[in-house]
Structure formats: C-alpha cells, structure tokens
Write a protein that holds these residues in place. Structure first.
Motif, PDB file in Angstrom:
ATOM      1  N   ARG A  26      -5.557  -4.423  -0.218  1.00  0.00           N
ATOM      2  CA  ARG A  26      -6.883  -4.204  -0.808  1.00  0.00           C
ATOM      3  C   ARG A  26      -7.942  -5.076  -0.132  1.00  0.00           C
ATOM      4  O   ARG A  26      -9.089  -4.659   0.053  1.00  0.00           O
ATOM      5  N   SER A  27      -7.566  -6.300   0.213  1.00  0.00           N
ATOM      6  CA  SER A  27      -8.488  -7.145   0.976  1.00  0.00           C
ATOM      7  C   SER A  27      -8.766  -6.514   2.337  1.00  0.00           C
ATOM      8  O   SER A  27      -9.916  -6.421   2.779  1.00  0.00           O
ATOM      9  N   PHE A  28      -7.709  -6.058   2.985  1.00  0.00           N
ATOM     10  CA  PHE A  28      -7.837  -5.477   4.326  1.00  0.00           C
ATOM     11  C   PHE A  28      -8.763  -4.269   4.337  1.00  0.00           C
ATOM     12  O   PHE A  28      -9.665  -4.171   5.180  1.00  0.00           O
ATOM     13  N   ILE A  29      -8.575  -3.359   3.387  1.00  0.00           N
ATOM     14  CA  ILE A  29      -9.359  -2.123   3.416  1.00  0.00           C
ATOM     15  C   ILE A  29     -10.807  -2.336   2.993  1.00  0.00           C
ATOM     16  O   ILE A  29     -11.655  -1.476   3.232  1.00  0.00           O
ATOM     17  N   THR A  30     -11.111  -3.473   2.392  1.00  0.00           N
ATOM     18  CA  THR A  30     -12.500  -3.765   2.007  1.00  0.00           C
ATOM     19  C   THR A  30     -13.163  -4.770   2.949  1.00  0.00           C
ATOM     20  O   THR A  30     -14.232  -5.287   2.656  1.00  0.00           O
ATOM     21  N   GLY A  31     -12.529  -5.042   4.082  1.00  0.00           N
ATOM     22  CA  GLY A  31     -13.133  -5.900   5.086  1.00  0.00           C
ATOM     23  C   GLY A  31     -13.078  -7.382   4.782  1.00  0.00           C
ATOM     24  O   GLY A  31     -13.764  -8.176   5.434  1.00  0.00           O
ATOM     25  N   ASP A  77       3.513   3.662  -6.806  1.00  0.00           N
ATOM     26  CA  ASP A  77       3.016   2.737  -7.830  1.00  0.00           C
ATOM     27  C   ASP A  77       1.492   2.615  -7.811  1.00  0.00           C
ATOM     28  O   ASP A  77       0.920   1.734  -8.436  1.00  0.00           O
ATOM     29  N   GLU A  78       0.848   3.501  -7.043  1.00  0.00           N
ATOM     30  CA  GLU A  78      -0.601   3.578  -6.923  1.00  0.00           C
ATOM     31  C   GLU A  78      -1.212   2.445  -6.103  1.00  0.00           C
ATOM     32  O   GLU A  78      -2.429   2.337  -6.010  1.00  0.00           O
ATOM     33  N   SER A  79      -0.388   1.607  -5.486  1.00  0.00           N
ATOM     34  CA  SER A  79      -0.923   0.584  -4.597  1.00  0.00           C
ATOM     35  C   SER A  79      -1.292   1.247  -3.269  1.00  0.00           C
ATOM     36  O   SER A  79      -0.659   2.216  -2.846  1.00  0.00           O
ATOM     37  N   PRO A  80      -2.313   0.729  -2.587  1.00  0.00           N
ATOM     38  CA  PRO A  80      -2.765   1.374  -1.351  1.00  0.00           C
ATOM     39  C   PRO A  80      -1.890   1.029  -0.158  1.00  0.00           C
ATOM     40  O   PRO A  80      -1.268  -0.034  -0.102  1.00  0.00           O
ATOM     41  N   VAL A  81      -1.848   1.936   0.820  1.00  0.00           N
ATOM     42  CA  VAL A  81      -1.136   1.688   2.069  1.00  0.00           C
ATOM     43  C   VAL A  81      -1.906   2.403   3.174  1.00  0.00           C
ATOM     44  O   VAL A  81      -2.517   3.453   2.949  1.00  0.00           O
ATOM     45  N   THR A  82      -1.907   1.818   4.361  1.00  0.00           N
ATOM     46  CA  THR A  82      -2.672   2.383   5.472  1.00  0.00           C
ATOM     47  C   THR A  82      -1.786   2.525   6.705  1.00  0.00           C
ATOM     48  O   THR A  82      -0.668   2.011   6.766  1.00  0.00           O
ATOM     49  N   ILE A  83      -2.347   3.181   7.707  1.00  0.00           N
ATOM     50  CA  ILE A  83      -1.644   3.284   8.986  1.00  0.00           C
ATOM     51  C   ILE A  83      -1.413   1.908   9.577  1.00  0.00           C
ATOM     52  O   ILE A  83      -0.417   1.668  10.261  1.00  0.00           O
ATOM     53  N   ALA A  84      -2.312   0.964   9.283  1.00  0.00           N
ATOM     54  CA  ALA A  84      -2.153  -0.396   9.805  1.00  0.00           C
ATOM     55  C   ALA A  84      -0.922  -1.072   9.215  1.00  0.00           C
ATOM     56  O   ALA A  84      -0.195  -1.781   9.921  1.00  0.00           O
ATOM     57  N   ASP A  85      -0.674  -0.882   7.907  1.00  0.00           N
ATOM     58  CA  ASP A  85       0.540  -1.431   7.292  1.00  0.00           C
ATOM     59  C   ASP A  85       1.777  -0.903   8.004  1.00  0.00           C
ATOM     60  O   ASP A  85       2.688  -1.664   8.368  1.00  0.00           O
ATOM     61  N   ARG A  86       1.826   0.402   8.182  1.00  0.00           N
ATOM     62  CA  ARG A  86       3.018   1.032   8.736  1.00  0.00           C
ATOM     63  C   ARG A  86       3.223   0.653  10.205  1.00  0.00           C
ATOM     64  O   ARG A  86       4.354   0.354  10.626  1.00  0.00           O
ATOM     65  N   GLU A  87       2.148   0.683  10.983  1.00  0.00           N
ATOM     66  CA  GLU A  87       2.296   0.364  12.405  1.00  0.00           C
ATOM     67  C   GLU A  87       2.622  -1.109  12.615  1.00  0.00           C
ATOM     68  O   GLU A  87       3.380  -1.458  13.528  1.00  0.00           O
ATOM     69  N   PHE A 110      -6.409 -11.323   4.275  1.00  0.00           N
ATOM     70  CA  PHE A 110      -5.125 -10.620   4.234  1.00  0.00           C
ATOM     71  C   PHE A 110      -4.175 -11.342   5.182  1.00  0.00           C
ATOM     72  O   PHE A 110      -4.601 -11.956   6.166  1.00  0.00           O
ATOM     73  N   GLY A 111      -2.893 -11.294   4.869  1.00  0.00           N
ATOM     74  CA  GLY A 111      -1.937 -12.029   5.686  1.00  0.00           C
ATOM     75  C   GLY A 111      -0.758 -11.186   6.111  1.00  0.00           C
ATOM     76  O   GLY A 111      -0.608 -10.021   5.712  1.00  0.00           O
ATOM     77  N   MET A 112       0.079 -11.788   6.920  1.00  0.00           N
ATOM     78  CA  MET A 112       1.324 -11.189   7.386  1.00  0.00           C
ATOM     79  C   MET A 112       2.428 -12.176   7.029  1.00  0.00           C
ATOM     80  O   MET A 112       2.323 -13.371   7.321  1.00  0.00           O
ATOM     81  N   LEU A 113       3.479 -11.702   6.377  1.00  0.00           N
ATOM     82  CA  LEU A 113       4.541 -12.586   5.923  1.00  0.00           C
ATOM     83  C   LEU A 113       5.853 -12.266   6.632  1.00  0.00           C
ATOM     84  O   LEU A 113       6.241 -11.105   6.737  1.00  0.00           O
ATOM     85  N   MET A 114       6.524 -13.333   7.078  1.00  0.00           N
ATOM     86  CA  MET A 114       7.857 -13.192   7.644  1.00  0.00           C
ATOM     87  C   MET A 114       8.713 -14.335   7.117  1.00  0.00           C
ATOM     88  O   MET A 114       8.300 -15.501   7.153  1.00  0.00           O
ATOM     89  N   GLY A 115       9.873 -14.009   6.600  1.00  0.00           N
ATOM     90  CA  GLY A 115      10.804 -15.021   6.148  1.00  0.00           C
ATOM     91  C   GLY A 115      12.166 -14.782   6.762  1.00  0.00           C
ATOM     92  O   GLY A 115      12.526 -13.644   7.086  1.00  0.00           O
TER      93      GLY A 115
END
Length: 258
Positions: free
Chosen positions: A91-96, A38-48, A100-105
């Motif tokens: 996008r916030s994360f990759i631009t410093g 969907d053209e949204s960004p993803v990084t190694i940080a997201d996956r790890e 950015f947050g982490m969500l758990m429900g």
C-alpha cells in the motif's frame, strides 16, 4: 554440512541490493493493482521482485527451501530455508510512499540465523546475524538501552486493525511510553534494531512478515516475540512485539494481554 553464514550474508546483501532495481523501476509509475483473496493489494512489482530473488537464491543455494509471499513454498522448509517478502508495504508502494521494504530471512531447522531489511527507495540495507551483530549499510548498529517504559519511544503498527479488533487493548497501548507514533510495515522494526526507537508493536502478520525480522532484531541486541512472550515460528498468530531491551519487553507485555 551447514552453509557458512558469511556466504549466506554476502549472498543476501548482493541479491537484495540487485533486486531493488525491480520495484524501483515501477515506483511512482503507472501500473495495475490487483486484489488477492484476502483483499490485500498486489502488483507486477511484487511478483517480479520475488521471481528475481527466488531465481538468484535457487542458483546460489539449490538445496535450500524458499517460502515467499507471492509464490509460496519451494523445496523443504525443514532445513536451510529462505523467507522472502518482496515488497513489505505494497500500500505504501502503490501510493508513492518510500517506506516500503524488502525482507529476507534465513532459517536453519526453524531457527532464525539471519535477518535482512532492504529499503529500496532509501538505499538502506539492515542485516543481522544473531551472535555476530547487525549493520546498516555496513556500519554497526545496536538497539537502545532504555529500560523504563515511561521513557520509551513506541511505534504501533497497523493501528486501525488493532483498534477494530481490540479497542480496549489499543487504548491501553496508546497511553503508555513517552512517545507514540502510528505506523505500518517493516521500517519501524528496523528503527528498533538501529537504536532510533524502543518498541514496535505489530498486528496480523504472516510468517514472511515477521520471520525475516527476528534475526535482525536479536543480532542488534533486542527481543522479538508474540504478544504473549512466546518465540515466533511458522505457526505463530502474527501479533508481535519488538523491543530494545528485555526490561522494556517485560514491561510492555501486560499491556498486550487480551
């Protein structure tokens, strides 16, 4: 037997705080950014980060289902289920940008039983259990008591997407309330829960974006639905509103009709 909610709460806090070290090890550092379908960004940080959380949850609760943004579904989502967004705001994360947050429900039979927002760069953990209240780093929080829409502080998330898709609606909501700010991602919802603002309008979310927020908002005394006032579930459209009081929620809904 259902898993005791205190056990769920303690594990969620522990895992989220431990997992924070993963994105922080990459924050404002050099790494590659990939694009999803969907053209949204993803990084190694997201996956790890998601891999860390999933492993910890599987060890603590092997019978629970998991839905995560990066790795999909593990187990059944019919019973006790965890919803995970490892980095909400890539996008916030990759631009410093530190918001950015982490969500758990945690859901049981589709009903939100707990919601957590972890802000790694701010070292803030918001967590709520409906019926038992909400906290920020262990200190109780609650939504504001505002009932007059004209006095409300409103954050409008994804303003560019709303403006492109629903220009007339955007003009309406940009002219209500006492204070308005354009924003993104999960932090404005946490600000509703902690009594800093009154309303957050959001657009185009996925289940892993909004399901973890419901338990927190409701535990703090607020209300969170779609733009039509319906309860949110796995199949919701993803256009949502979080409001501090039922009065504000009811007053804002007519402005969100398309």
């Amino acid at each position: 037997m259902p898993t005791p909610i205190d056990q769920i709460r303690d594990a969620a806090i522990r895992i989220a705080e431990q997992a924070s070290a993963v994105p922080m090890s990459y924050f404002r550092a050099a790494f590659e950014v990939d694009a999803k379908a969907d053209e949204s960004p993803v990084t190694i940080a997201d996956r790890e980060t998601e891999a860390f959380i999933r492993k910890a949850l599987a060890e603590a609760f092997p019978d629970h289902g998991i839905l995560g943004e990066e790795y999909g579904i593990s187990g059944s989502l019919d019973g006790e289920t965890w919803i995970v967004d490892p980095i909400d705001g890539t996008r916030s994360f990759i631009t410093g940008y530190p918001l950015f947050g982490m969500l758990m429900g945690f859901l049981d039979g589709g009903t939100p039983k707990l919601g957590l927002v972890r802000m790694p760069a701010l070292n803030e953990t918001f967590i709520g259990i409906p019926g038992q209240g909400a906290t920020l780093n262990g200190t109780p929080i609650q939504t504001r008591k505002t009932t007059d829409l004209g006095e409300a502080s409103i954050y409008i998330n994804e303003p560019d997407g709303i403006r492109r898709s629903h220009p007339e609606l955007f003009e309406r909501i940009w002219n209500v309330g006492g204070t308005r700010r354009a924003a993104y991602d999960c932090y404005p919802h946490a600000l509703v829960a902690s009594g800093q603002i009154d309303i957050c309008v959001d657009f185009g979310l996925q289940p892993y974006d909004y399901l973890p927020l419901i338990g927190l908002i409701e535990a703090a005394g607020g209300i969170m639905t779609d733009w039509d006032g319906n309860r949110l579930d796995m199949k919701s459209e993803g256009h949502v509103i979080a409001a501090a009081t039922p009065e504000l929620h009811a007053a804002m809904l007519p402005h969100l009709q398309r």
